[in-house]
Write an enzyme that holds these catalytic residues in place. Structure first.
Site, PDB file in Angstrom:
ATOM      1  N   LYS A 213       0.855  -1.169   0.000  1.00  0.00           N
ATOM      2  CA  LYS A 213       0.000   0.000   0.000  1.00  0.00           C
ATOM      3  C   LYS A 213       0.897   1.227   0.000  1.00  0.00           C
ATOM      4  O   LYS A 213       1.741   1.407   0.880  1.00  0.00           O
ATOM      5  CB  LYS A 213      -0.877  -0.006   1.248  1.00  0.00           C
ATOM      6  N   LYS A 267      -2.128  -1.506  -3.970  1.00  0.00           N
ATOM      7  CA  LYS A 267      -3.023  -0.359  -3.830  1.00  0.00           C
ATOM      8  C   LYS A 267      -2.237   0.930  -3.825  1.00  0.00           C
ATOM      9  O   LYS A 267      -1.261   0.998  -3.077  1.00  0.00           O
ATOM     10  CB  LYS A 267      -3.793  -0.524  -2.513  1.00  0.00           C
TER      11      LYS A 267
HETATM   12  C1  PBG Z   1      -6.953   3.363   5.141  1.00  0.00           C
HETATM   13  C2  PBG Z   1      -7.658   3.154   3.853  1.00  0.00           C
HETATM   14  C3  PBG Z   1      -7.430   3.885   2.689  1.00  0.00           C
HETATM   15  C4  PBG Z   1      -8.315   3.411   1.737  1.00  0.00           C
HETATM   16  C5  PBG Z   1      -9.022   2.352   2.303  1.00  0.00           C
HETATM   17  N1  PBG Z   1      -8.613   2.207   3.632  1.00  0.00           N
HETATM   18  C6  PBG Z   1      -6.407   4.913   2.419  1.00  0.00           C
HETATM   19  C7  PBG Z   1      -6.314   6.096   3.275  1.00  0.00           C
HETATM   20  O1  PBG Z   1      -7.324   6.730   3.643  1.00  0.00           O
HETATM   21  O2  PBG Z   1      -5.170   6.447   3.566  1.00  0.00           O
HETATM   22  C8  PBG Z   1      -8.428   3.954   0.355  1.00  0.00           C
HETATM   23  C9  PBG Z   1      -9.488   3.391  -0.499  1.00  0.00           C
HETATM   24  C10 PBG Z   1      -9.800   4.242  -1.676  1.00  0.00           C
HETATM   25  O3  PBG Z   1      -9.205   5.309  -1.900  1.00  0.00           O
HETATM   26  O4  PBG Z   1     -10.689   3.825  -2.429  1.00  0.00           O
HETATM   27  N2  PBG Z   1      -6.776   2.223   5.898  1.00  0.00           N
END
Ligand code: PBG
Length: 343
Positions: A213, A267
């Site tokens: 991520k 991601k």
């Molecule tokens: C954090 C989280 C994020 C997303 C899902 N869970 C990133 C964040 O806010 O830093 C992003 C999902 C998306 O952008 O569709 N645990």
């Protein structure tokens, strides 16, 4: 005016001489031949649908930055789960928008077996047992500062966060989650969650690691959706991977596999196809991409302006994940594309 007349090279070769009679256009000449040689295909079996859940009844709140995406109360989330199952979508990933009064420094409400995520899992599993439920054990929707971990003196503390995330994972499994997908990027979380799931009799609950991520600007609309945008101070660079790095992503994935991850996720998605390909080649693990909120919103916004064909761009972006080596994609387009594929 300068007029330039190109000269033909002496003894100019024919195209057949140049190509040695190999012409790649032969197989592109008709729809039937293109279909015949198509290497990758997108099917409904590739889709995981992320949905946003909130407390209340009959709530369907639009998210301004994500046209076509809504925060749903559990009763409506169940209806959408029924629709998804009918379309053949294999699994849902749920994310909560938690009442601000319930958020605190450590994200303690994530441990409430009756929080909106766990109630949603139970309700969906009850009504639609055939659909898979994936829950995120990260703390960000539950903390008053919007970080994925526990914040102490300006630092996201790793080991204490792992304990919290691990306890949350077991509670989510007890509510009926089929796959735990921890997105917090703390060191050691995969192994700790595996041990805890096993110790509590959840040997069959899988772990999809958000293995790679990246610290990314593409999460913007999601933060509106879960209500962390206004809370978050600073960035997540001390725990997400620097988006300049690729070897580090491989090492992170290797570590998560060693700790017991059943599936890997990359991601965001489209800007990271190189990472997907590297992981698939290196590990041959079930590999997933999260086409995140910003990627969804860019396509929707450009389409709304008439700048691109939204449907074609959606399909092309999703097929790109398959070509890069993905087994499946988390995408907000899931119901739309599943409906199209059915027609
Ligand atoms: C954090 C989280 C994020 C997303 C899902 N869970 C990133 C964040 O806010 O830093 C992003 C999902 C998306 O952008 O569709 N645990």
């Amino acid at each position: 005016m300068n007029k330039f007349t190109p000269t033909k090279p002496a003894g100019a070769r024919s195209v057949d001489d140049i190509t040695g009679s190999r012409r790649l256009r032969r197989m592109r000449k008709a729809d039937w031949s293109r279909r015949l040689v198509q290497e990758n295909r997108l099917t409904v079996d590739d889709l995981i649908w992320p949905i946003f859940v909130v407390d209340g009844k009959n709530v369907r709140e639009p998210i301004a930055a994500m046209p076509g995406v809504f925060r749903l109360s559990i009763d409506l989330a169940v209806k959408e789960a029924e629709r998804a199952a009918k379309l053949g979508i294999p699994a849902l990933a749920t994310f909560p928008n938690v009442d601000i009064a319930l958020r605190d420094q450590t994200g303690s409400h994530i441990l409430d077996p009756d929080n909106v995520i766990n109630r949603a899992t139970r309700a969906i599993k009850d009504a639609v047992p055939e659909i898979g439920i994936i829950t995120d054990a990260a703390l960000d929707p539950f903390t008053s500062h919007g970080h994925d971990g526990i914040l102490r003196d300006g630092i996201i503390v790793n080991d204490e966060t792992v304990e919290q995330v691990t306890a949350a994972a077991v509670i989510q499994a007890a509510a009926g989650a089929d796959i735990i997908a921890p997105s917090d990027m703390m060191d050691g979380r995969i192994g700790a969650i595996r041990d805890a799931l096993d110790a509590n009799g959840f040997q069959d609950v899988a772990i999809m690691s958000y293995a790679t991520k990246f610290a990314s600007a593409f999460y913007g609309p999601y933060r509106e959706a879960v209500g962390t945008a206004g809370l978050l101070k600073g960035d997540k660079k001390t725990y997400y991977i620097d988006h300049a790095n690729s070897d580090e992503a491989v090492r992170e994935a290797e570590q998560d596999i060693a700790e017991g991850a059943d599936m890997l996720m990359v991601k965001p998605g489209l800007p990271y196809l190189d990472i997907i390909r590297r992981l698939k080649d290196e590990f041959q693990m079930p590999t997933f991409a999260y086409q995140v909120s910003g990627e969804y919103s860019m396509i929707k916004a450009a389409a709304a302006n008439g700048w691109i064909d939204g449907e074609k761009a959606m399909l092309e972006s999703l097929l790109a994940f398959k070509r890069a080596g993905c087994d499946g994609i988390l995408t907000y387009f899931a119901p739309e594309v599943a409906t199209m594929l059915k027609e």
